[in-house]
Design an enzyme around this catalytic site. Structure first.
Site, short mmCIF file in Angstrom:
data_model
loop_
_atom_site.label_atom_id
_atom_site.label_comp_id
_atom_site.label_asym_id
_atom_site.label_seq_id
_atom_site.Cartn_x
_atom_site.Cartn_y
_atom_site.Cartn_z
N LYS A 15 0.83 -1.21 0.00
CA LYS A 15 0.00 0.00 0.00
C LYS A 15 0.87 1.26 0.00
O LYS A 15 0.66 2.17 -0.80
CB LYS A 15 -0.93 0.02 1.24
N ARG A 90 -9.56 1.72 8.81
CA ARG A 90 -9.08 0.38 9.09
C ARG A 90 -10.15 -0.48 9.74
O ARG A 90 -9.91 -1.63 10.06
CB ARG A 90 -7.90 0.49 10.04
N ARG A 127 12.04 -6.63 5.43
CA ARG A 127 12.11 -5.23 5.87
C ARG A 127 12.65 -5.14 7.30
O ARG A 127 13.34 -4.18 7.66
CB ARG A 127 10.74 -4.56 5.78
N ARG A 133 11.95 -1.97 11.47
CA ARG A 133 10.68 -1.43 11.98
C ARG A 133 10.18 -2.31 13.14
O ARG A 133 10.17 -3.53 13.03
CB ARG A 133 9.66 -1.39 10.82
N ARG A 144 -0.84 -8.66 13.31
CA ARG A 144 -1.30 -7.65 12.34
C ARG A 144 -2.17 -8.31 11.27
O ARG A 144 -3.17 -7.73 10.83
CB ARG A 144 -0.09 -6.94 11.70
P1 AP5 Z 1 4.70 -1.50 1.95
O1 AP5 Z 1 4.54 -0.72 0.71
O2 AP5 Z 1 5.15 -0.82 3.20
O3 AP5 Z 1 3.35 -2.30 2.23
P2 AP5 Z 1 2.12 -1.90 3.14
O4 AP5 Z 1 0.96 -2.62 2.60
O5 AP5 Z 1 2.04 -0.41 3.28
O6 AP5 Z 1 2.62 -2.58 4.50
P3 AP5 Z 1 2.78 -2.01 5.96
O7 AP5 Z 1 3.51 -3.07 6.72
O8 AP5 Z 1 3.37 -0.65 5.99
O9 AP5 Z 1 1.28 -1.92 6.36
P4 AP5 Z 1 0.54 -2.01 7.69
O10 AP5 Z 1 -0.86 -1.88 7.28
O11 AP5 Z 1 0.87 -3.18 8.54
O12 AP5 Z 1 1.22 -0.79 8.48
P5 AP5 Z 1 0.76 0.69 8.81
O13 AP5 Z 1 1.99 1.49 8.76
O14 AP5 Z 1 -0.43 1.11 8.04
O15 AP5 Z 1 5.66 -2.73 1.60
C1 AP5 Z 1 6.06 -3.65 2.59
C2 AP5 Z 1 7.47 -4.15 2.23
O16 AP5 Z 1 7.40 -4.87 0.99
C3 AP5 Z 1 8.48 -3.01 2.01
O17 AP5 Z 1 9.73 -3.42 2.46
C4 AP5 Z 1 8.47 -2.82 0.48
O18 AP5 Z 1 9.70 -2.33 0.01
C5 AP5 Z 1 8.22 -4.23 0.00
N1 AP5 Z 1 7.48 -4.29 -1.26
C6 AP5 Z 1 6.49 -3.45 -1.68
N2 AP5 Z 1 6.05 -3.81 -2.90
C7 AP5 Z 1 6.76 -4.92 -3.26
C8 AP5 Z 1 6.75 -5.75 -4.40
N3 AP5 Z 1 5.91 -5.55 -5.42
N4 AP5 Z 1 7.61 -6.79 -4.44
C9 AP5 Z 1 8.48 -7.04 -3.40
N5 AP5 Z 1 8.54 -6.25 -2.28
C10 AP5 Z 1 7.68 -5.22 -2.21
O19 AP5 Z 1 0.27 0.54 10.32
C11 AP5 Z 1 1.17 0.19 11.36
C12 AP5 Z 1 0.42 0.20 12.70
O20 AP5 Z 1 -0.06 1.53 12.98
C13 AP5 Z 1 -0.82 -0.68 12.77
O21 AP5 Z 1 -0.52 -2.04 13.08
C14 AP5 Z 1 -1.60 0.01 13.90
O22 AP5 Z 1 -1.07 -0.30 15.16
C15 AP5 Z 1 -1.32 1.49 13.62
N6 AP5 Z 1 -2.32 2.09 12.71
C16 AP5 Z 1 -2.09 2.57 11.46
N7 AP5 Z 1 -3.23 3.05 10.92
C17 AP5 Z 1 -4.19 2.88 11.85
C18 AP5 Z 1 -5.58 3.16 11.89
N8 AP5 Z 1 -6.23 3.70 10.84
N9 AP5 Z 1 -6.27 2.83 13.02
C19 AP5 Z 1 -5.65 2.29 14.08
N10 AP5 Z 1 -4.35 1.98 14.12
C20 AP5 Z 1 -3.61 2.28 13.01
#
Ligand code: AP5
Length: 189
Positions: A15, A90, A127, A133, A144
């Site tokens: 994402k 979310r 990662r 992270r 998660r």
């Molecule tokens: P990346 O692009 O970061 O993927 P992502 O889907 O954004 O994954 P995240 O781990 O960041 O998402 P998340 O939903 O767990 O975390 P968030 O920060 O929202 O890619 C992931 C990896 O893969 C990277 O290393 C990238 O380089 C690699 N990659 C990408 N594309 C690729 C490809 N095509 N091929 C190979 N590799 C690839 O949330 C974190 C925490 O914050 C949550 O757990 C929660 O505690 C809190 N939080 C965030 N938002 C909320 C909310 N709305 N409400 C409540 N709590 C929240």
């Protein structure tokens, strides 16, 4: 072409990566609640102190904190002509809060990135080594994924029921291949 776009998908689906590229192409802000919360944790703000423990465990930060943070961000002038939301809403409660917030913030299209679980875990563990992270360890990744299935996945049914189209995008392949699919999916909006 839709300019109020929500990226949906499990942790590691890409994402953040795809939203960064698309925001640049569309000239709209990329609003990632994960990034904003990690900044708050790093700065040691009240919000960050409340959020940090929950994030490290893989649990959601309380809705009222996240909704207030996003409402403030969306009220800024750069979001007036569109935005890419990544990581928010979310759950159904956050989706309802967004719908009931300031006019003009209704999502026009949802892009759902799909990736098999083994690959999600592989990406996040990679990662962990590269970036360190806090929440990219095996136990937290499992949590998660569980939270995604129970809290976030219901949005896949919710948005079409409320008249918002959802486009499924295969998130496997190179970043460039996936981005080409994202652009194709939006071209039909
Ligand atoms: P990346 O692009 O970061 O993927 P992502 O889907 O954004 O994954 P995240 O781990 O960041 O998402 P998340 O939903 O767990 O975390 P968030 O920060 O929202 O890619 C992931 C990896 O893969 C990277 O290393 C990238 O380089 C690699 N990659 C990408 N594309 C690729 C490809 N095509 N091929 C190979 N590799 C690839 O949330 C974190 C925490 O914050 C949550 O757990 C929660 O505690 C809190 N939080 C965030 N938002 C909320 C909310 N709305 N409400 C409540 N709590 C929240």
């Amino acid at each position: 072409m839709g300019r109020r776009v929500l990226f949906l998908g499990p942790p590691g689906a890409g994402k953040g990566t795809q939203a960064t590229l698309l925001a640049r192409a569309l000239g709209v802000p990329h609003i990632s609640t994960g990034v904003m919360l990690r900044e708050a944790v790093a700065e040691g703000t009240d919000l960050g102190n409340q959020a940090g423990v929950l994030m490290a465990a893989g649990d959601l930060v309380p809705d009222e904190l996240v909704v207030a943070m996003v409402a403030e961000r969306l009220s800024r002038s750069d979001a007036a002509c569109g935005f890419l939301l990544d990581g928010f809403p979310r759950n159904i409660e956050q989706a309802d809060a967004l719908d009931n917030s300031v006019d003009g913030h209704a999502i026009e299209v949802v892009l759902l990135l799909t990736v098999v679980e083994d690959e999600l875990v592989r990406r996040l563990l990679k990662r962990a080594v590269e970036d360190g992270r806090d929440d990219d360890n095996e136990d937290t990744i499992r949590r998660r994924l569980e939270v995604y299935r129970s809290e976030t996945e219901p949005l896949v049914e919710h948005y079409p029921l409320h008249g918002v189209p959802i486009r499924r995008i295969d998130g496997l392949g190179t970043v460039e291949e996936v981005f080409a699919r994202v652009v194709m999916a939006l071209a039909h909006e």
